[in-house]
Design an enzyme around this catalytic site. Structure first.
Site, PDB file in Angstrom:
ATOM      1  N   CYS A  77      70.089 -25.256  14.786  1.00 43.59           N
ATOM      2  CA  CYS A  77      70.099 -26.733  15.244  1.00 43.59           C
ATOM      3  C   CYS A  77      69.303 -26.731  16.711  1.00 43.59           C
ATOM      4  O   CYS A  77      69.899 -26.091  17.697  1.00 43.59           O
ATOM      5  CB  CYS A  77      71.419 -27.070  15.262  1.00 43.59           C
ATOM      6  SG  CYS A  77      71.891 -28.822  15.834  1.00 43.59           S
TER       7      CYS A  77
ATOM      8  N   CYS B 183      63.346 -30.543  15.353  1.00 46.27           N
ATOM      9  CA  CYS B 183      64.423 -30.806  14.860  1.00 46.27           C
ATOM     10  C   CYS B 183      64.640 -30.357  13.336  1.00 46.27           C
ATOM     11  O   CYS B 183      63.489 -30.432  12.636  1.00 46.27           O
ATOM     12  CB  CYS B 183      64.865 -32.430  14.621  1.00 46.27           C
ATOM     13  SG  CYS B 183      66.099 -33.024  13.681  1.00 46.27           S
TER      14      CYS B 183
ATOM     15  N   HIS C 137      65.295 -31.353  10.527  1.00 45.09           N
ATOM     16  CA  HIS C 137      64.922 -31.995   9.342  1.00 45.09           C
ATOM     17  C   HIS C 137      63.468 -32.408   9.298  1.00 45.09           C
ATOM     18  O   HIS C 137      63.038 -32.697   8.285  1.00 45.09           O
ATOM     19  CB  HIS C 137      65.827 -33.381   9.499  1.00 45.09           C
ATOM     20  CG  HIS C 137      67.273 -33.458   9.397  1.00 45.09           C
ATOM     21  ND1 HIS C 137      68.003 -32.714  10.003  1.00 45.09           N
ATOM     22  CD2 HIS C 137      67.902 -34.168   8.357  1.00 45.09           C
ATOM     23  CE1 HIS C 137      69.213 -32.967   9.405  1.00 45.09           C
ATOM     24  NE2 HIS C 137      69.157 -33.684   8.547  1.00 45.09           N
TER      25      HIS C 137
HETATM   26  N1  DGL Z   1      70.344 -30.277  13.266  1.00 42.95           N
HETATM   27  C1  DGL Z   1      70.110 -31.366  14.359  1.00 42.95           C
HETATM   28  C2  DGL Z   1      69.116 -30.925  15.129  1.00 42.95           C
HETATM   29  O1  DGL Z   1      68.100 -30.201  14.824  1.00 42.95           O
HETATM   30  C3  DGL Z   1      69.751 -32.419  13.444  1.00 42.95           C
HETATM   31  C4  DGL Z   1      70.981 -33.289  13.022  1.00 42.95           C
HETATM   32  C5  DGL Z   1      72.191 -33.701  13.809  1.00 42.95           C
HETATM   33  O2  DGL Z   1      71.838 -34.716  14.719  1.00 42.95           O
HETATM   34  O3  DGL Z   1      73.258 -33.325  13.993  1.00 42.95           O
HETATM   35  O4  DGL Z   1      68.739 -31.336  16.087  1.00 42.95           O
END
Ligand code: DGL
Length: 267
Positions: free
Chosen positions: A73, A184, A186
């Protein structure tokens, strides 16, 4: 040889892009994944909260006797690595440093851009990691908080998503960036829309760079497995239904078995 599993955590489903890249790079390794779906999103939360959640997630995975901990993450990686490294002796790998290294290796103009959640961009972690390379002359960092919900909605190549991307990427196009770090979990799913908009700007997928970093740690520290086929196991902190529904999009294959667990203060 070490047949223990690789532990991977994320705030939710996005870290599955990293699992997909690990499975591709290291098919013999087994992965245990934890998605903190009860407490997502991490992007808008304070560093203190994200560090606390990250420690609790790490504690859960370390309880599964993992040999390496991957913080899949970006928001968690941007603030919690020092605290996690204090807490365990197993190697802890985040997504920021591998992404920055890949960007530094490919930029020609030295003008590198990065997009991420509010938490990731305001932490300054990518900016710092990128500026550590002398080839990087300028970093344009843009928070893009609307993108996570659009990706979770499945609007990957949707008119609205293209409009949002157009708005968000205007500053980096104006500054003449030749490289964009997808900061990120996503955003690798938006590659097609981004390429349509940004032409030949190089997109750095930190999921792929992180898998390469995991491979090099396993190799360097003699931690590789000699399994024939690795297996994935999935744990989440909220009911598994929504996770399972969208997991396929991120992982590229169906996630059939997901176990709900409690982490942290809920005990
Ligand atoms: N997994 C988070 C990131 O890579 C994105 C989703 C979230 O905000 O929890 O920053």
């Amino acid at each position: 040889m070490d047949d223990r599993r690789i532990g991977v955590f994320d705030s939710g489903v996005g870290g599955l892009t990293v699992v997909k890249a690990i499975n591709k790079a290291l098919p013999e390794e087994s992965v245990v994944y934890f998605g903190d779906t009860a407490r997502l999103p991490y992007g808008p939360k304070s560093p203190e909260t994200v560090i606390r959640f990250s420690r609790e997630n790490a504690e859960f995975l370390l309880g599964k006797n993992v040999k390496v901990l991957v913080v899949a993450c970006n928001t968690a990686s941007s603030v919690s690595l020092p605290s996690l490294r204090e807490f365990t002796d197993v190697p802890v790998i985040g997504v920021i440093e591998p992404g920055a290294a890949s960007a530094a290796a490919v930029t020609k103009s030295g003008i590198v851009s990065v997009i991420g959640t509010l938490g990731t961009i305001s932490s300054g972690a990518y900016q710092k990691a990128l500026k550590a390379y002398s080839v990087v002359k300028c970093v344009i960092a843009q928070p893009t908080p609307l993108l996570v919900p659009l990706v979770e909605e499945g609007w990957l190549d949707h008119r609205i998503t293209r409009m949002v991307l157009d708005e968000y990427t205007a500053p980096l196009r104006e500054e003449g960036a030749d490289t964009l770090v997808l900061g990120c979990t996503h955003y690798p799913l938006l590659k097609k829309s981004l390429t349509g908009l940004l032409g030949d700007m190089i997109l750095v997928d930190s999921a792929e760079s992180t898998a390469a970093a995991v491979a090099s740690i396993l190799d360097g520290e003699n931690l590789s497995s000699n399994n024939q086929h690795g297996e994935n196991s999935f744990y989440v902190s909220d009911i598994p239904l929504k996770f399972q529904e969208i997991a396929q999009r991120f992982l590229g294959s169906a996630v059939t078995m997901v176990t709900q667990v409690e982490v942290g203060e809920q005990h």
